[in-house]
Design a protein around this motif. Structure first.
Motif, PDB file in Angstrom:
ATOM      1  N   MET A  61       0.863  -1.085   0.136  1.00 21.61           N
ATOM      2  CA  MET A  61       0.067  -0.155  -0.004  1.00 21.61           C
ATOM      3  C   MET A  61       0.721   1.069  -0.109  1.00 21.61           C
ATOM      4  O   MET A  61       0.564   2.270  -0.612  1.00 21.61           O
ATOM      5  CB  MET A  61      -0.941   0.063   1.265  1.00 21.61           C
ATOM      6  CG  MET A  61      -2.002  -1.024   1.192  1.00 21.61           C
ATOM      7  SD  MET A  61      -3.259  -0.782   2.372  1.00 21.61           S
ATOM      8  CE  MET A  61      -2.545  -1.307   3.790  1.00 21.61           C
ATOM      9  N   PHE A  62       1.896   1.324   0.716  1.00 19.06           N
ATOM     10  CA  PHE A  62       2.783   2.300   0.822  1.00 19.06           C
ATOM     11  C   PHE A  62       3.605   2.601  -0.678  1.00 19.06           C
ATOM     12  O   PHE A  62       3.824   3.632  -0.842  1.00 19.06           O
ATOM     13  CB  PHE A  62       4.054   2.243   1.664  1.00 19.06           C
ATOM     14  CG  PHE A  62       3.525   2.439   3.191  1.00 19.06           C
ATOM     15  CD1 PHE A  62       2.303   2.929   3.628  1.00 19.06           C
ATOM     16  CD2 PHE A  62       4.355   1.795   3.931  1.00 19.06           C
ATOM     17  CE1 PHE A  62       1.918   3.011   4.667  1.00 19.06           C
ATOM     18  CE2 PHE A  62       4.072   2.124   5.509  1.00 19.06           C
ATOM     19  CZ  PHE A  62       2.666   2.474   5.833  1.00 19.06           C
ATOM     20  N   THR A  63       3.774   1.458  -1.358  1.00 14.75           N
ATOM     21  CA  THR A  63       4.549   1.720  -2.663  1.00 14.75           C
ATOM     22  C   THR A  63       3.549   1.828  -3.884  1.00 14.75           C
ATOM     23  O   THR A  63       3.769   1.734  -5.031  1.00 14.75           O
ATOM     24  CB  THR A  63       5.196   0.621  -2.720  1.00 14.75           C
ATOM     25  OG1 THR A  63       4.709  -0.590  -2.742  1.00 14.75           O
ATOM     26  CG2 THR A  63       6.420   0.648  -1.815  1.00 14.75           C
ATOM     27  N   GLY A  64       2.206   1.874  -3.414  1.00 15.69           N
ATOM     28  CA  GLY A  64       1.185   1.905  -4.832  1.00 15.69           C
ATOM     29  C   GLY A  64       0.930   0.793  -5.270  1.00 15.69           C
ATOM     30  O   GLY A  64       0.177   0.728  -6.459  1.00 15.69           O
ATOM     31  N   VAL A  65       1.152  -0.449  -4.870  1.00 16.90           N
ATOM     32  CA  VAL A  65       0.834  -1.712  -5.628  1.00 16.90           C
ATOM     33  C   VAL A  65      -0.394  -1.954  -5.224  1.00 16.90           C
ATOM     34  O   VAL A  65      -1.075  -2.766  -6.200  1.00 16.90           O
ATOM     35  CB  VAL A  65       1.746  -2.770  -5.075  1.00 16.90           C
ATOM     36  CG1 VAL A  65       1.463  -4.274  -5.656  1.00 16.90           C
ATOM     37  CG2 VAL A  65       3.404  -2.415  -5.526  1.00 16.90           C
ATOM     38  N   GLY A  77       4.436  12.870   0.580  1.00 16.28           N
ATOM     39  CA  GLY A  77       3.477  13.726  -0.062  1.00 16.28           C
ATOM     40  C   GLY A  77       2.296  13.466  -1.017  1.00 16.28           C
ATOM     41  O   GLY A  77       1.581  13.995  -1.239  1.00 16.28           O
ATOM     42  N   PHE A  78       2.619  12.314  -1.529  1.00 13.16           N
ATOM     43  CA  PHE A  78       1.978  11.476  -2.571  1.00 13.16           C
ATOM     44  C   PHE A  78       0.998  10.593  -2.148  1.00 13.16           C
ATOM     45  O   PHE A  78       1.289   9.716  -1.158  1.00 13.16           O
ATOM     46  CB  PHE A  78       2.680  11.129  -3.701  1.00 13.16           C
ATOM     47  CG  PHE A  78       3.663  11.874  -4.342  1.00 13.16           C
ATOM     48  CD1 PHE A  78       3.157  12.744  -5.323  1.00 13.16           C
ATOM     49  CD2 PHE A  78       5.034  12.194  -4.003  1.00 13.16           C
ATOM     50  CE1 PHE A  78       4.201  13.724  -5.980  1.00 13.16           C
ATOM     51  CE2 PHE A  78       5.725  12.897  -4.611  1.00 13.16           C
ATOM     52  CZ  PHE A  78       5.384  13.833  -5.532  1.00 13.16           C
ATOM     53  N   GLU A  79      -0.355  10.477  -2.689  1.00 16.33           N
ATOM     54  CA  GLU A  79      -1.233   9.513  -2.337  1.00 16.33           C
ATOM     55  C   GLU A  79      -0.721   8.173  -3.311  1.00 16.33           C
ATOM     56  O   GLU A  79      -0.925   8.488  -4.599  1.00 16.33           O
ATOM     57  CB  GLU A  79      -2.525   9.764  -2.864  1.00 16.33           C
ATOM     58  CG  GLU A  79      -3.651   8.712  -2.243  1.00 16.33           C
ATOM     59  CD  GLU A  79      -5.124   9.320  -2.649  1.00 16.33           C
ATOM     60  OE1 GLU A  79      -5.963   8.577  -2.303  1.00 16.33           O
ATOM     61  OE2 GLU A  79      -5.106  10.569  -3.028  1.00 16.33           O
ATOM     62  N   PRO A  80      -0.146   7.102  -2.746  1.00 19.12           N
ATOM     63  CA  PRO A  80       0.639   6.054  -3.620  1.00 19.12           C
ATOM     64  C   PRO A  80       0.072   5.494  -4.905  1.00 19.12           C
ATOM     65  O   PRO A  80       0.396   5.745  -5.938  1.00 19.12           O
ATOM     66  CB  PRO A  80       0.780   4.801  -2.448  1.00 19.12           C
ATOM     67  CG  PRO A  80       0.600   5.764  -1.399  1.00 19.12           C
ATOM     68  CD  PRO A  80      -0.244   6.797  -1.328  1.00 19.12           C
ATOM     69  N   VAL A  81      -1.530   5.255  -4.805  1.00 22.11           N
ATOM     70  CA  VAL A  81      -1.957   4.751  -6.150  1.00 22.11           C
ATOM     71  C   VAL A  81      -2.223   5.789  -7.211  1.00 22.11           C
ATOM     72  O   VAL A  81      -1.823   5.595  -8.317  1.00 22.11           O
ATOM     73  CB  VAL A  81      -3.056   3.719  -5.862  1.00 22.11           C
ATOM     74  CG1 VAL A  81      -3.820   3.154  -7.044  1.00 22.11           C
ATOM     75  CG2 VAL A  81      -2.638   2.593  -4.934  1.00 22.11           C
ATOM     76  N   GLN A  83      -1.166   8.727  -7.611  1.00 19.53           N
ATOM     77  CA  GLN A  83       0.057   9.321  -7.866  1.00 19.53           C
ATOM     78  C   GLN A  83       1.441   8.488  -7.997  1.00 19.53           C
ATOM     79  O   GLN A  83       2.502   9.023  -7.683  1.00 19.53           O
ATOM     80  CB  GLN A  83       0.435  10.438  -6.868  1.00 19.53           C
ATOM     81  CG  GLN A  83      -0.927  11.597  -6.982  1.00 19.53           C
ATOM     82  CD  GLN A  83      -0.575  12.794  -5.903  1.00 19.53           C
ATOM     83  OE1 GLN A  83      -0.937  12.465  -4.621  1.00 19.53           O
ATOM     84  NE2 GLN A  83      -0.554  13.739  -6.274  1.00 19.53           N
ATOM     85  N   ARG A  84       1.088   7.161  -8.383  1.00 14.96           N
ATOM     86  CA  ARG A  84       2.196   6.403  -8.376  1.00 14.96           C
ATOM     87  C   ARG A  84       3.500   6.595  -9.209  1.00 14.96           C
ATOM     88  O   ARG A  84       4.646   6.385  -8.941  1.00 14.96           O
ATOM     89  CB  ARG A  84       1.484   4.976  -8.777  1.00 14.96           C
ATOM     90  CG  ARG A  84       2.795   3.811  -8.600  1.00 14.96           C
ATOM     91  CD  ARG A  84       2.092   2.466  -8.928  1.00 14.96           C
ATOM     92  NE  ARG A  84       2.937   1.348  -8.739  1.00 14.96           N
ATOM     93  CZ  ARG A  84       2.559   0.023  -9.260  1.00 14.96           C
ATOM     94  NH1 ARG A  84       1.480  -0.136  -9.725  1.00 14.96           N
ATOM     95  NH2 ARG A  84       3.801  -0.852  -9.038  1.00 14.96           N
ATOM     96  N   ARG A  89       9.337   8.312  -8.526  1.00 12.79           N
ATOM     97  CA  ARG A  89      10.802   8.803  -8.391  1.00 12.79           C
ATOM     98  C   ARG A  89      11.350   9.361  -7.154  1.00 12.79           C
ATOM     99  O   ARG A  89      12.533   9.681  -6.886  1.00 12.79           O
ATOM    100  CB  ARG A  89      10.580  10.326  -9.368  1.00 12.79           C
ATOM    101  CG  ARG A  89      10.178  10.147 -10.676  1.00 12.79           C
ATOM    102  CD  ARG A  89       9.911  11.275 -11.298  1.00 12.79           C
ATOM    103  NE  ARG A  89       9.361  10.933 -12.870  1.00 12.79           N
ATOM    104  CZ  ARG A  89       9.914  10.687 -14.004  1.00 12.79           C
ATOM    105  NH1 ARG A  89      11.107  10.505 -13.783  1.00 12.79           N
ATOM    106  NH2 ARG A  89       9.319  10.530 -15.046  1.00 12.79           N
ATOM    107  N   ARG A  90      10.576   9.207  -6.172  1.00 19.66           N
ATOM    108  CA  ARG A  90      10.944   9.468  -4.872  1.00 19.66           C
ATOM    109  C   ARG A  90      11.190   8.349  -3.921  1.00 19.66           C
ATOM    110  O   ARG A  90      11.553   8.583  -2.861  1.00 19.66           O
ATOM    111  CB  ARG A  90       9.929  10.425  -4.048  1.00 19.66           C
ATOM    112  CG  ARG A  90       9.578  11.668  -4.776  1.00 19.66           C
ATOM    113  CD  ARG A  90      10.745  12.631  -4.867  1.00 19.66           C
ATOM    114  NE  ARG A  90      11.075  12.988  -3.120  1.00 19.66           N
ATOM    115  CZ  ARG A  90      10.370  13.970  -2.646  1.00 19.66           C
ATOM    116  NH1 ARG A  90       9.340  14.710  -3.220  1.00 19.66           N
ATOM    117  NH2 ARG A  90      10.394  14.150  -1.359  1.00 19.66           N
ATOM    118  N   ILE A  91      10.964   7.130  -4.356  1.00 17.31           N
ATOM    119  CA  ILE A  91      11.012   5.942  -3.369  1.00 17.31           C
ATOM    120  C   ILE A  91      11.832   4.997  -4.242  1.00 17.31           C
ATOM    121  O   ILE A  91      11.853   5.041  -5.536  1.00 17.31           O
ATOM    122  CB  ILE A  91       9.799   5.306  -3.107  1.00 17.31           C
ATOM    123  CG1 ILE A  91       9.069   4.561  -4.373  1.00 17.31           C
ATOM    124  CG2 ILE A  91       8.786   6.244  -2.394  1.00 17.31           C
ATOM    125  CD1 ILE A  91       7.753   3.856  -3.905  1.00 17.31           C
ATOM    126  N   GLY A  92      12.539   4.125  -3.459  1.00 13.81           N
ATOM    127  CA  GLY A  92      13.263   2.747  -3.868  1.00 13.81           C
ATOM    128  C   GLY A  92      12.797   1.735  -3.333  1.00 13.81           C
ATOM    129  O   GLY A  92      12.215   1.644  -2.241  1.00 13.81           O
TER     130      GLY A  92
END
Length: 325
Positions: A61-65, A77-81, A83-84, A89-92
């Motif tokens: 959920m944190f990574t938008g999957v 600052g993004f809503e994961p899904v 604004q995935r 560009r901000r997560i690894g």
């Protein structure tokens, strides 16, 4: 500044079970059940629990999957899904069961492709790659196809791939599972240096408490989708009585076993040549006392299983709840 914010976060899965020849029963199972969590920039967070506790579901959920069933979540600052793409560009991300490397290409070619995918300036990419090559010792296999790499080599490649675009948050799911001792040390040392620099927030899920002890200042334990502990590893052990053990091999038995505060002798084997102590304090005083006998041969630490820690945590919690009722 918070890089991860979750309030009353839920994820439910619907399970259908056959109850007759033509009938099925539908049941909703909560995998994450009302999670409240805030992670500040630069933190090194261990997120642990037994199998099926909801760890991987939370990270997805944190990574938008995965899309949450309910609640609020923001990462950088993004809503994961929704604004995935922007959030990527901000997560690894390093998930053991998924790879971002191209199987048949040389490892270095994968890194170059990722530079174009993330649109990283060539100078920034070169500087980050040079640092990873040095700290993770990639030069010996960077020109080999990924399919020819060992598990340890591939994990070092995955870590590099996740960091080349300069993420603010790095999510790691079991990064040392299955690795040999040398590879584990390399990965842990690299992540410790990365966290110490303070530029990247680390969120780590693992069953290996040695990873947590080496890397994470903060520990969150989940079970049945709920947070049951948020603090340090020492807090967890002292609160619920779980203990490390140290197994000591001696050349010859000692006439009188050392009595050291914070160490309790639990077992004597091999005619007194092997001693097992339960530790409630630092191991240094015990090892110094044994080394002073001149008979110390080998030392091994045995970490408590995280399942046992959580089981004791819940047993204690249930007893307290019963006492209040």
């Amino acid at each position: 500044m918070a890089v991860i914010e979750a309030r009353d976060l839920r994820k439910d899965f619907t399970i259908r079970r056959r109850t007759g020849r033509f009938r099925r029963e539908k049941r909703v199972v909560p995998a994450v059940d009302g999670l409240d969590l805030t992670v500040e920039a630069g933190e090194m967070l261990g997120y642990i629990g037994p199998n099926g506790a909801g760890k991987s579901t939370t990270l997805k959920m944190f990574t938008g999957v995965l899309y949450p069933s309910a609640g609020y979540v923001r990462v950088c600052g993004f809503e994961p899904v929704p604004q995935r793409v922007a959030m990527a560009r901000r997560i690894g991300v390093v998930f053991g069961q998924r790879s971002q490397l191209w199987w048949d290409l040389p490892l270095g070619d994968s890194f170059d492709l990722l530079r174009h995918i993330y649109r990283v300036p060539a100078g920034d990419h070169a500087a980050r790659l040079a640092r990873c090559r040095r700290l993770l010792d990639l030069d010996g296999f960077i020109d080999q196809p990924v399919r020819q790499l060992s598990l340890g080599q591939r994990m070092r490649g995955e870590l590099t791939a996740a960091l080349l675009h300069g993420p603010s948050v790095l999510f790691l799911d079991e990064p040392t599972i299955g690795l040999d001792v040398v590879s584990k040390q390399a990965v842990r040392g690299f992540l410790a240096d990365l966290g110490a620099a303070g530029d990247t927030t680390l969120v780590l899920t693992t069953h290996d408490l040695a990873d947590i002890e080496r890397l994470c200042r903060r520990l969150v334990v989940v079970d049945a989708g709920r947070i049951v502990h948020d603090g340090t590893l020492d807090d967890l052990h002292s609160r619920y009585g779980s203990q490390r053990r140290v197994v000591v091999d001696l050349d010859e038995p000692v006439e009188v076993e050392p009595q050291v505060t914070g160490a309790v002798l639990e077992a004597t084997e091999s005619g007194g040549r092997r001693l097992t102590y339960a530790l409630s304090g630092p191991p240094g005083p015990l090892l110094a006392a044994l080394a002073g006998t001149g008979r110390l041969r080998d030392v091994a630490f045995v970490e408590p299983e995280i399942e046992d820690v959580v089981a004791k945590l819940y047993t204690t919690g249930t007893s307290r709840a019963s006492g209040r009722s």
